[in-house]
Design a protein around this motif. Structure first.
Motif, mmCIF file in Angstrom:
data_model
loop_
_atom_site.group_PDB
_atom_site.id
_atom_site.type_symbol
_atom_site.label_atom_id
_atom_site.label_comp_id
_atom_site.label_asym_id
_atom_site.label_seq_id
_atom_site.Cartn_x
_atom_site.Cartn_y
_atom_site.Cartn_z
ATOM 1 N N SER A 228 0.900 -1.124 -0.193
ATOM 2 C CA SER A 228 0.070 0.153 0.017
ATOM 3 C C SER A 228 0.939 1.222 0.031
ATOM 4 O O SER A 228 1.945 1.412 0.983
ATOM 5 C CB SER A 228 -0.834 0.114 1.268
ATOM 6 N N PHE A 229 0.780 2.364 -0.897
ATOM 7 C CA PHE A 229 1.384 3.474 -1.021
ATOM 8 C C PHE A 229 0.578 4.502 -0.602
ATOM 9 O O PHE A 229 -0.587 4.919 -1.497
ATOM 10 C CB PHE A 229 1.876 3.694 -2.259
ATOM 11 N N GLY A 230 0.717 5.170 0.371
ATOM 12 C CA GLY A 230 0.063 6.343 0.894
ATOM 13 C C GLY A 230 0.823 7.461 1.204
ATOM 14 O O GLY A 230 1.792 7.776 0.220
ATOM 15 N N SER A 231 0.299 8.504 1.822
ATOM 16 C CA SER A 231 1.166 9.732 2.045
ATOM 17 C C SER A 231 2.510 9.295 2.742
ATOM 18 O O SER A 231 3.346 10.190 2.568
ATOM 19 C CB SER A 231 0.218 10.741 2.753
ATOM 20 N N ALA A 232 2.504 8.250 3.550
ATOM 21 C CA ALA A 232 3.545 7.973 4.483
ATOM 22 C C ALA A 232 4.440 6.767 3.522
ATOM 23 O O ALA A 232 4.148 6.716 2.443
ATOM 24 C CB ALA A 232 3.265 7.492 5.724
ATOM 25 N N ASP A 233 5.380 6.210 4.379
ATOM 26 C CA ASP A 233 6.155 5.251 3.514
ATOM 27 C C ASP A 233 5.160 3.948 3.009
ATOM 28 O O ASP A 233 4.382 3.948 3.793
ATOM 29 C CB ASP A 233 7.217 4.840 4.402
ATOM 30 N N PRO A 234 5.733 3.359 1.932
ATOM 31 C CA PRO A 234 5.115 2.286 1.584
ATOM 32 C C PRO A 234 5.073 1.151 2.550
ATOM 33 O O PRO A 234 5.916 1.132 3.473
ATOM 34 C CB PRO A 234 5.846 1.708 0.418
ATOM 35 N N LYS A 235 3.688 0.514 2.675
ATOM 36 C CA LYS A 235 3.637 -0.591 3.677
ATOM 37 C C LYS A 235 3.353 -2.059 3.303
ATOM 38 O O LYS A 235 2.478 -1.888 2.057
ATOM 39 C CB LYS A 235 2.543 -0.174 4.721
ATOM 40 N N VAL A 236 3.694 -3.014 3.775
ATOM 41 C CA VAL A 236 3.294 -4.259 3.612
ATOM 42 C C VAL A 236 2.140 -4.748 4.607
ATOM 43 O O VAL A 236 2.455 -4.609 5.724
ATOM 44 C CB VAL A 236 4.381 -5.404 3.906
ATOM 45 N N LEU A 237 0.948 -4.917 3.902
ATOM 46 C CA LEU A 237 -0.194 -5.043 4.642
ATOM 47 C C LEU A 237 -0.587 -6.424 4.644
ATOM 48 O O LEU A 237 -0.228 -7.312 3.771
ATOM 49 C CB LEU A 237 -1.322 -4.312 4.246
ATOM 50 N N LEU A 238 -1.208 -7.083 5.751
ATOM 51 C CA LEU A 238 -1.863 -8.350 5.808
ATOM 52 C C LEU A 238 -3.092 -8.072 5.933
ATOM 53 O O LEU A 238 -3.816 -7.630 7.019
ATOM 54 C CB LEU A 238 -1.183 -9.011 6.931
ATOM 55 N N LEU A 239 -4.263 -8.359 5.093
ATOM 56 C CA LEU A 239 -5.783 -8.782 5.179
ATOM 57 C C LEU A 239 -6.223 -10.116 5.298
ATOM 58 O O LEU A 239 -5.858 -11.026 4.480
ATOM 59 C CB LEU A 239 -6.283 -8.049 3.847
ATOM 60 N N ASN A 240 -7.044 -10.145 6.200
ATOM 61 C CA ASN A 240 -8.067 -11.460 6.348
ATOM 62 C C ASN A 240 -9.205 -11.285 5.611
ATOM 63 O O ASN A 240 -9.980 -10.359 5.825
ATOM 64 C CB ASN A 240 -8.171 -11.815 7.822
ATOM 65 N N ILE A 241 -9.562 -12.001 4.502
ATOM 66 C CA ILE A 241 -10.683 -11.753 3.356
ATOM 67 C C ILE A 241 -12.096 -12.298 4.185
ATOM 68 O O ILE A 241 -12.922 -11.087 4.145
ATOM 69 C CB ILE A 241 -10.492 -12.830 2.413
ATOM 70 N N GLU A 242 -12.142 -13.079 5.083
ATOM 71 C CA GLU A 242 -13.317 -13.353 5.838
ATOM 72 C C GLU A 242 -13.632 -12.247 6.788
ATOM 73 O O GLU A 242 -14.849 -11.748 6.975
ATOM 74 C CB GLU A 242 -13.109 -14.672 6.526
ATOM 75 N N THR A 243 -12.644 -11.764 7.798
ATOM 76 C CA THR A 243 -12.933 -10.756 8.806
ATOM 77 C C THR A 243 -12.890 -9.317 8.418
ATOM 78 O O THR A 243 -13.322 -8.566 9.205
ATOM 79 C CB THR A 243 -12.109 -11.100 10.118
ATOM 80 N N GLY A 244 -11.968 -9.124 7.340
ATOM 81 C CA GLY A 244 -11.662 -7.858 7.108
ATOM 82 C C GLY A 244 -10.773 -7.267 7.789
ATOM 83 O O GLY A 244 -10.315 -5.959 7.554
ATOM 84 N N GLN A 245 -10.133 -7.762 8.864
ATOM 85 C CA GLN A 245 -9.293 -7.504 9.607
ATOM 86 C C GLN A 245 -7.749 -7.167 8.875
ATOM 87 O O GLN A 245 -7.351 -7.958 8.036
ATOM 88 C CB GLN A 245 -8.681 -8.514 10.896
ATOM 89 N N ARG A 246 -7.480 -6.048 9.153
ATOM 90 C CA ARG A 246 -6.075 -5.660 8.307
ATOM 91 C C ARG A 246 -5.034 -4.825 9.207
ATOM 92 O O ARG A 246 -5.334 -4.260 10.236
ATOM 93 C CB ARG A 246 -6.658 -4.290 7.363
#
Length: 443
Positions: A228-246
């Motif tokens: 994910s590239f936002g206004s801050a530094d790029p981040k590696v994210l982990l997303l659970n498809i079923e719960t939506g937890q990120r």
């Protein structure tokens, strides 16, 4: 005539209402001597199969049989007859069919079934697979579930039939996460999205506030890692498809990219840029401890684990040009170069079967998707043009999905093809799409 009791006994399982994934174990793989074709050979002839219109309630019955036919159309190894060729042919799902009309159409297998609402509102769907030459039933199953699962039941039936005929695992009951792209090329909005493998049931997983790239499914769960590239530094994210937890996987001092799971889902391997060099790191998902895997002044990126978790393939310019290398998963030793053809190699990904590594290859303005064996032998180009990139494997290792961007004011679209490059199909998406990643089987 076959009695109703005999039909019930012939069905392999009857499932109560509960979460579908816990109720429908896959059929056992066909024995080698039972298989109609060897899908690991490139000189096969597709099996001709007829899917008779399902009985029961008109709506769900037509939907189930229609989804099965469409699945088989894109399967390469099964060739479904056009339903118009046997319009008016009556089939009673409770009786052994008269095989003469199907032999006349050169069908090798016949699928019959029904789908109807029970008094309690649940949907009951059953199928039977017939060997047209012998007139014998070779498979059958019954499912009782929520009516909203009608398409998924059709995918599971498709997988059961594909496995029975070929002896290989199915791939229809799967999902694909991809990057949905909208807007003009210079201001493209990129959202994370998920859909069934045939393009149905699209759902958005991010709002598009931040740029997202390179989603990667866990081979062992419904988790996805992505950049994910936002206004801050790029981040590696982990997303659970079923719960939506990120959650953020880790905060690193430099640019991180190309994250990918280990086969057991317990580690993530990624690239970390530090100055002019980019090296590979592995991170334990639970403890968040990291291990450096390469230590060079080169750019090492796009790592992918072998299915047994013992090796990693990656791309590197350590030899002067962008090539593919294999090394132990724990690091150490000298990485072995496996690509030696003309051009630059990138985005390697190991097949779930372990037999091939898929890659992108660039020569001038031509981008090809190809496969090679893990030792670099047997390189085979499956498709080429401008601009193909980002292959991802189906869980059975028989199909690849990738994206193609023609450039200009247009945008990328998703495609799938078999490992022999025989057939190529567009995967429908609501708008432009890139960076697909295929899920494991859901059931």
């Amino acid at each position: 005539m076959v009695s109703r009791r005999a039909v019930a006994l012939a069905l392999l399982c009857a499932c109560a209402a509960a979460p579908l994934a816990t109720l429908l174990p896959p059929l056992p793989a066909a024995r080698a001597q039972d298989r109609v074709l060897d899908v690991r050979r490139g000189d096969f002839t597709p099996v001709v199969i007829a899917v008779a219109p399902f009985g029961g309630d008109a709506g769900p019955a037509a939907q189930v049989s229609g989804v099965i036919v469409n699945n088989f159309k894109r399967s390469t190894f099964l060739s479904p007859l056009d339903p118009a060729s046997f319009a008016g042919t009556s089939v009673n799902p409770d009786q052994t069919p008269d095989m003469a009309p199907w032999r006349a159409l050169n069908a090798q297998f016949l699928v019959t079934g029904r789908s109807k609402r029970n008094p309690d509102g649940r949907l009951q769907t059953e199928f039977r697979l017939w060997d047209v030459a012998t007139g014998q039933q070779t498979a059958g199953q019954q499912y009782v579930t929520d009516p909203n699962n009608v398409r998924r039941v059709a995918h599971i039936i498709s997988d059961a039939i594909f496995t029975r005929v070929t002896g290989e695992g199915g791939f229809f009951d799967t999902r694909v996460v991809f990057v949905d792209e909208t807007g003009p090329a210079e201001r493209r909005r990129k959202r994370l999205a998920i859909m069934d493998q045939d393009g149905a049931n699209v759902r958005y997983l991010s709002r598009g506030d931040d740029l997202v790239v390179t989603p990667r499914f866990s081979p062992s769960s419904q988790d996805v890692t992505y950049m994910s590239f936002g206004s801050a530094d790029p981040k590696v994210l982990l997303l659970n498809i079923e719960t939506g937890q990120r959650e953020v996987v880790g905060n690193f001092p430099g640019m991180t990219f190309a994250p990918r799971f280990s086969p057991d889902g317990q580690r993530i391997v990624m690239s970390l840029a530090q100055g002019a060099a980019t090296n590979l790191y592995a991170m334990d998902v639970r403890s968040r401890t990291t291990t450096r895997l390469t230590d060079s002044g080169a750019i090492d990126t796009s790592p992918s684990y072998s299915p047994d978790g013992t090796k990693i393939v990656f791309e590197s310019d350590r030899g002067g040009t962008q090539q593919l290398y294999v090394m132990p998963a724990g690091g150490g030793g000298t990485p072995q170069r496996i690509s030696f053809g003309e051009g630059r190699y990138s985005t390697p990904v190991w097949s779930p079967k372990g037999d091939f590594i898929a890659f992108t290859k660039q020569q001038g303005s031509t981008f090809a998707i190809g496969v090679m064996r893990p030792d670099g032998s047997g390189e085979r180009i499956l498709t080429e043009g401008f601009h193909n990139e980002g292959p991802t494997w189906a869980p059975n290792g028989l199909f690849l999905m990738f994206f193609r961007d023609p450039g200009g004011s247009s945008g990328p679209k998703l495609y799938m093809m078999d490992v022999f490059g025989r057939n190529e199909f567009t995967v429908p998406t609501p708008s432009y799409a890139s960076d697909p990643t295929w899920s494991p089987l859901l059931n």
